[in-house]
Design an enzyme around this catalytic site. Structure first.
Site, PDB file in Angstrom:
ATOM      1  N   ARG A  71      19.200 -22.746 -10.972  1.00  0.00           N
ATOM      2  CA  ARG A  71      20.120 -22.590 -12.094  1.00  0.00           C
ATOM      3  C   ARG A  71      19.375 -22.032 -13.299  1.00  0.00           C
ATOM      4  O   ARG A  71      19.308 -22.643 -14.363  1.00  0.00           O
ATOM      5  CB  ARG A  71      20.798 -23.927 -12.407  1.00  0.00           C
ATOM      6  N   GLU A 118       0.824  -1.208   0.000  1.00  0.00           N
ATOM      7  CA  GLU A 118       0.000   0.000   0.000  1.00  0.00           C
ATOM      8  C   GLU A 118       0.858   1.258   0.000  1.00  0.00           C
ATOM      9  O   GLU A 118       0.565   2.228  -0.711  1.00  0.00           O
ATOM     10  CB  GLU A 118      -0.927   0.015   1.224  1.00  0.00           C
ATOM     11  N   TRP A 123      17.811 -38.170 -17.241  1.00  0.00           N
ATOM     12  CA  TRP A 123      16.765 -37.281 -16.749  1.00  0.00           C
ATOM     13  C   TRP A 123      15.421 -37.851 -17.152  1.00  0.00           C
ATOM     14  O   TRP A 123      15.267 -38.313 -18.275  1.00  0.00           O
ATOM     15  CB  TRP A 123      16.930 -35.885 -17.348  1.00  0.00           C
TER      16      TRP A 123
END
Length: 328
Positions: free
Chosen positions: A211, A56, A174
């Site tokens: 990263r 505010e 992965w």
């Protein structure tokens, strides 16, 4: 000509603005504020690093005299308590004399709860309370700590189509592609702390940092769920319930492993479930989550509400909010 924006539209915009303050606003909640005059934004603010200035105060400074007679949209009830760090926002708004203040959520802090609204009304300012899911979501860390005495917990799972996080031999890098991994790092940057289990720590030696170019300084604190000795720079807790002692944490991001995720689910401490699903099938692999103590399939239904989904390269992302009794 587009239709005029509703109070809910402006509050949702203020909630999106508040996201800029997370998590750097700690220990204060990330609040957003918009000052609107004749359908145009004349002031905007969000809670800055370290909690000051408040949203505010920043919006009023930008608006100046244009705040008089304007509409103010703020995600959390303006504070009413005295502080050595600055004046109460309810008093700042009363002095600025807007026509209306529209608030998305009452402040559970007993120093303000209801007093901010009362002070504005005593100054002759119309006050409306417009509860909005987007506003509650933007204040999730603050509200979860106030209501349950613990951080807001997000559990992240990256898995194959058949619910595996690794091959049977443990190979897991992965599961998902680069776009999904970048998305995870952006989520880490919005957390105060990140937690993994001891087995994941020993097996994968994760860095648990951010990263993404430009966000490296946003790496969260590291927490380990283990009964062992704390590694350098890492805090150790020995049970999911011990997250209540992480006093400086509003948002906790839990990444793994399977038993750690299961322990948080079993303790009903997960508020948001984020699933990244890769278009691969592993078969006889390691499951994403271990046993969570369900005794009947019926108990699994009605717990999770889809709140977000996206395609990230070839992967799919979906986020679910825990729906507890009395919530919709």
């Amino acid at each position: 000509m587009p239709a005029p924006r509703s109070d809910a539209d402006w509050l949702a915009a203020a909630a999106r603005l508040a996201a800029r303050g997370r998590p750097l606003s700690r220990p204060n909640p990330a609040v957003g504020c918009l000052i609107v005059r004749e359908g145009r934004v004349v002031g905007r603010g969000w809670t800055r690093e370290g909690g000051r200035p408040h949203a505010e105060a920043a919006a009023l400074e930008q608006a100046g005299d244009r705040a008089r007679g304007a509409d103010v949209y703020v995600t959390l009830e303006p504070c009413a308590h005295l502080s050595q760090r600055g004046p109460a926002c309810a008093d700042l708004l009363a002095d600025a004399a807007p026509a209306r203040v529209v608030i998305g959520c009452e402040d559970p802090d007993p120093r303000t709860a209801g007093e901010g609204i009362a002070r504005l009304r005593a100054a002759g300012i119309a006050v409306s309370l417009v509860p909005l899911p987007a506003v509650e979501d933007s204040l999730a860390g603050y509200l979860t700590r106030a209501r349950f005495g613990r951080p807001h917990v997000t559990l992240k799972l990256a898995m194959s189509l058949d619910g595996c996080v690794a091959l049977a031999n443990g190979e897991s890098r992965w599961i998902t592609g680069e776009a999904a991994r970048a998305h995870v790092h952006a989520s880490r940057a919005r957390a105060d702390a990140i937690l993994v289990g001891g087995e994941t720590w020993r097996a994968d030696k994760p860095r648990l940092d951010v990263r993404v170019p430009g966000l490296g300084e946003r790496s969260p604190k590291r927490v380990l769920l283990s009964r062992g000795v704390a590694p350098d720079g890492v805090k150790v807790i020995n049970s999911p319930g011990a997250i209540a002692r992480l006093d400086d944490v509003q948002y906790l991001y839990v990444e793994g492993g399977a038993e750690t995720g299961a322990s948080f689910l079993a303790a009903d401490l997960v508020d948001r479930l984020e699933i990244y699903r890769a278009p691969i099938v592993i078969g006889d692999g390691l499951r994403a989550v271990g046993g969570i103590g369900l005794e009947a399939l019926a108990l699994a239904h009605g717990r999770w509400t889809l709140v977000e989904e996206a395609r990230l390269g070839s992967d799919r992302f979906a986020a679910y909010r825990r729906t507890r009794q009395g919530e919709t």
